[in-house]
Design a protein around this motif. Sequence first.
Motif, mmCIF file in Angstrom:
data_model
loop_
_atom_site.group_PDB
_atom_site.id
_atom_site.type_symbol
_atom_site.label_atom_id
_atom_site.label_comp_id
_atom_site.label_asym_id
_atom_site.label_seq_id
_atom_site.Cartn_x
_atom_site.Cartn_y
_atom_site.Cartn_z
ATOM 1 N N ILE A 112 12.544 118.707 69.446
ATOM 2 C CA ILE A 112 13.122 119.744 68.588
ATOM 3 C C ILE A 112 12.977 119.363 67.124
ATOM 4 O O ILE A 112 12.543 120.164 66.289
ATOM 5 C CB ILE A 112 14.604 119.976 68.940
ATOM 6 C CG1 ILE A 112 14.725 120.634 70.305
ATOM 7 C CG2 ILE A 112 15.296 120.816 67.875
ATOM 8 C CD1 ILE A 112 16.141 120.791 70.807
ATOM 9 N N TYR A 113 13.318 118.098 66.804
ATOM 10 C CA TYR A 113 13.214 117.660 65.414
ATOM 11 C C TYR A 113 11.756 117.516 64.976
ATOM 12 O O TYR A 113 11.433 117.737 63.806
ATOM 13 C CB TYR A 113 13.999 116.362 65.209
ATOM 14 C CG TYR A 113 15.475 116.591 65.245
ATOM 15 C CD1 TYR A 113 16.111 117.299 64.230
ATOM 16 C CD2 TYR A 113 16.248 116.144 66.313
ATOM 17 C CE1 TYR A 113 17.471 117.547 64.270
ATOM 18 C CE2 TYR A 113 17.609 116.387 66.359
ATOM 19 C CZ TYR A 113 18.218 117.097 65.333
ATOM 20 O OH TYR A 113 19.562 117.357 65.383
ATOM 21 N N GLU A 114 10.900 117.168 65.913
ATOM 22 C CA GLU A 114 9.481 117.112 65.578
ATOM 23 C C GLU A 114 8.953 118.503 65.245
ATOM 24 O O GLU A 114 8.140 118.681 64.329
ATOM 25 C CB GLU A 114 8.698 116.512 66.749
ATOM 26 C CG GLU A 114 7.229 116.288 66.427
ATOM 27 C CD GLU A 114 6.493 115.617 67.575
ATOM 28 O OE1 GLU A 114 5.250 115.546 67.503
ATOM 29 O OE2 GLU A 114 7.154 115.180 68.534
ATOM 30 N N SER A 115 9.432 119.519 65.964
ATOM 31 C CA SER A 115 8.997 120.890 65.691
ATOM 32 C C SER A 115 9.496 121.385 64.340
ATOM 33 O O SER A 115 8.963 122.340 63.782
ATOM 34 C CB SER A 115 9.494 121.827 66.800
ATOM 35 O OG SER A 115 10.894 122.019 66.713
ATOM 36 N N LYS A 116 10.513 120.707 63.810
ATOM 37 C CA LYS A 116 11.035 121.079 62.496
ATOM 38 C C LYS A 116 10.297 120.393 61.359
ATOM 39 O O LYS A 116 10.605 120.618 60.186
ATOM 40 C CB LYS A 116 12.530 120.748 62.417
ATOM 41 C CG LYS A 116 13.402 121.604 63.335
ATOM 42 C CD LYS A 116 14.865 121.201 63.205
ATOM 43 C CE LYS A 116 15.752 122.066 64.097
ATOM 44 N NZ LYS A 116 15.819 123.458 63.625
ATOM 45 N N LEU A 118 9.407 116.765 61.377
ATOM 46 C CA LEU A 118 9.449 115.311 61.356
ATOM 47 C C LEU A 118 8.268 114.731 62.144
ATOM 48 O O LEU A 118 7.757 115.371 63.057
ATOM 49 C CB LEU A 118 10.759 114.799 61.956
ATOM 50 C CG LEU A 118 12.058 115.197 61.243
ATOM 51 C CD1 LEU A 118 13.255 114.592 61.970
ATOM 52 C CD2 LEU A 118 12.038 114.764 59.785
ATOM 53 N N SER A 119 7.891 113.532 61.778
ATOM 54 C CA SER A 119 6.856 112.859 62.563
ATOM 55 C C SER A 119 7.438 112.467 63.909
ATOM 56 O O SER A 119 8.661 112.406 64.080
ATOM 57 C CB SER A 119 6.371 111.609 61.831
ATOM 58 O OG SER A 119 7.412 110.648 61.753
ATOM 59 N N SER A 120 6.564 112.183 64.866
ATOM 60 C CA SER A 120 7.036 111.825 66.210
ATOM 61 C C SER A 120 7.933 110.605 66.170
ATOM 62 O O SER A 120 8.991 110.569 66.824
ATOM 63 C CB SER A 120 5.844 111.557 67.131
ATOM 64 O OG SER A 120 5.027 112.687 67.248
ATOM 65 N N ARG A 121 7.561 109.615 65.386
ATOM 66 C CA ARG A 121 8.344 108.381 65.297
ATOM 67 C C ARG A 121 9.723 108.657 64.695
ATOM 68 O O ARG A 121 10.746 108.234 65.220
ATOM 69 C CB ARG A 121 7.587 107.349 64.462
ATOM 70 C CG ARG A 121 8.313 105.994 64.365
ATOM 71 C CD ARG A 121 7.582 105.093 63.372
ATOM 72 N NE ARG A 121 6.236 104.809 63.831
ATOM 73 C CZ ARG A 121 5.920 103.802 64.645
ATOM 74 N NH1 ARG A 121 6.881 103.007 65.084
ATOM 75 N NH2 ARG A 121 4.686 103.597 65.018
ATOM 76 N N THR A 122 9.718 109.393 63.561
ATOM 77 C CA THR A 122 10.986 109.683 62.889
ATOM 78 C C THR A 122 11.874 110.566 63.755
ATOM 79 O O THR A 122 13.093 110.367 63.836
ATOM 80 C CB THR A 122 10.727 110.378 61.543
ATOM 81 O OG1 THR A 122 9.899 109.544 60.732
ATOM 82 C CG2 THR A 122 12.035 110.656 60.815
ATOM 83 N N VAL A 125 13.556 108.486 66.344
ATOM 84 C CA VAL A 125 14.612 107.662 65.753
ATOM 85 C C VAL A 125 15.861 108.506 65.494
ATOM 86 O O VAL A 125 16.982 108.116 65.824
ATOM 87 C CB VAL A 125 14.127 107.005 64.442
ATOM 88 C CG1 VAL A 125 15.301 106.344 63.717
ATOM 89 C CG2 VAL A 125 13.043 105.984 64.724
ATOM 90 N N VAL A 126 15.652 109.691 64.898
ATOM 91 C CA VAL A 126 16.776 110.588 64.618
ATOM 92 C C VAL A 126 17.475 110.992 65.913
ATOM 93 O O VAL A 126 18.705 110.965 66.014
ATOM 94 C CB VAL A 126 16.283 111.834 63.859
ATOM 95 C CG1 VAL A 126 17.403 112.881 63.773
ATOM 96 C CG2 VAL A 126 15.818 111.461 62.466
ATOM 97 N N ALA A 127 16.700 111.373 66.904
ATOM 98 C CA ALA A 127 17.275 111.803 68.186
ATOM 99 C C ALA A 127 18.052 110.673 68.839
ATOM 100 O O ALA A 127 19.143 110.889 69.384
ATOM 101 C CB ALA A 127 16.163 112.292 69.112
ATOM 102 N N ARG A 128 17.520 109.464 68.758
ATOM 103 C CA ARG A 128 18.193 108.334 69.391
ATOM 104 C C ARG A 128 19.520 108.028 68.683
ATOM 105 O O ARG A 128 20.541 107.784 69.342
ATOM 106 C CB ARG A 128 17.287 107.099 69.359
ATOM 107 C CG ARG A 128 17.751 105.975 70.292
ATOM 108 C CD ARG A 128 16.778 104.811 70.262
ATOM 109 N NE ARG A 128 15.450 105.210 70.692
ATOM 110 C CZ ARG A 128 15.082 105.332 71.971
ATOM 111 N NH1 ARG A 128 15.979 105.107 72.933
ATOM 112 N NH2 ARG A 128 13.856 105.679 72.284
#
Length: 241
Positions: A112-116, A118-122, A125-128
């Motif tokens: 979800i955050y990647e679709s917004k 963010l890079s996959s890595r970031t 990290v945010v999701a975790r």
Amino acid sequence: MIKRAVDLEPADEPHALNLSSRLNWLRAGVLGANDGIVSVAGLVVGVAGATTDQPAIATAGLAGLVAGAVSMALGEYVSVSSQLDGERTVLAQESRELAEDPEGELLELAAIYESKGLSSRTALVVARELTEHDALAAHVDAELHLDADELTNPWHAAGASALAFTLGGLLPLVAILLPPEGARVPITVVAVLLALAATGALSARISGGRLWRPTLRIVLGGAIALAVTHGIGVAVGTMVG
């Protein structure tokens, strides 16, 4: 899941939803007040067409005001309670999914955050970090745009609806009772049509549409309602008299 981020439109952003929710509440309040104006006005103008007895007009108007407010409150309570049940259902479903497949839910949140942007890595990290802080809150906010601590309150909705109807209905009730006998109906009609013009203009402003068209519609509709109810009252008064 109920909704993936890739399916969301820009208007589904949390700030947009909060603004939309406030506007919906305001619009509901305007409509509730408008309903109170028209309902009570039609009732008292109709009774005034049948009799000049002020206590009879006052009794009918007050009864209509109370009955209408209670009806509005009950209807809103039932409607919003159903919405609350739906919110609780999706929260329970989200809790089950987190318990059954925490890793899959983590990856879904990261997506979800990647679709917004963010890079996959970031995004991971945010999701975790959000999951470690409060997994359920993170998911319901990102996917469903809900706050588990601020669910819809049917009592608030019922109270607001009853209050809006009551405030609207008081205007024609006061307008029909205060003037002398010969001026009751004309003054009430003028007061009601002015109030309807104001609510119509406010509703149009909230919706962002043209001002004159919805205002004209609501004023004409109110005028027709008053004419019909007064005509019926006169006819009944003539037959009974």
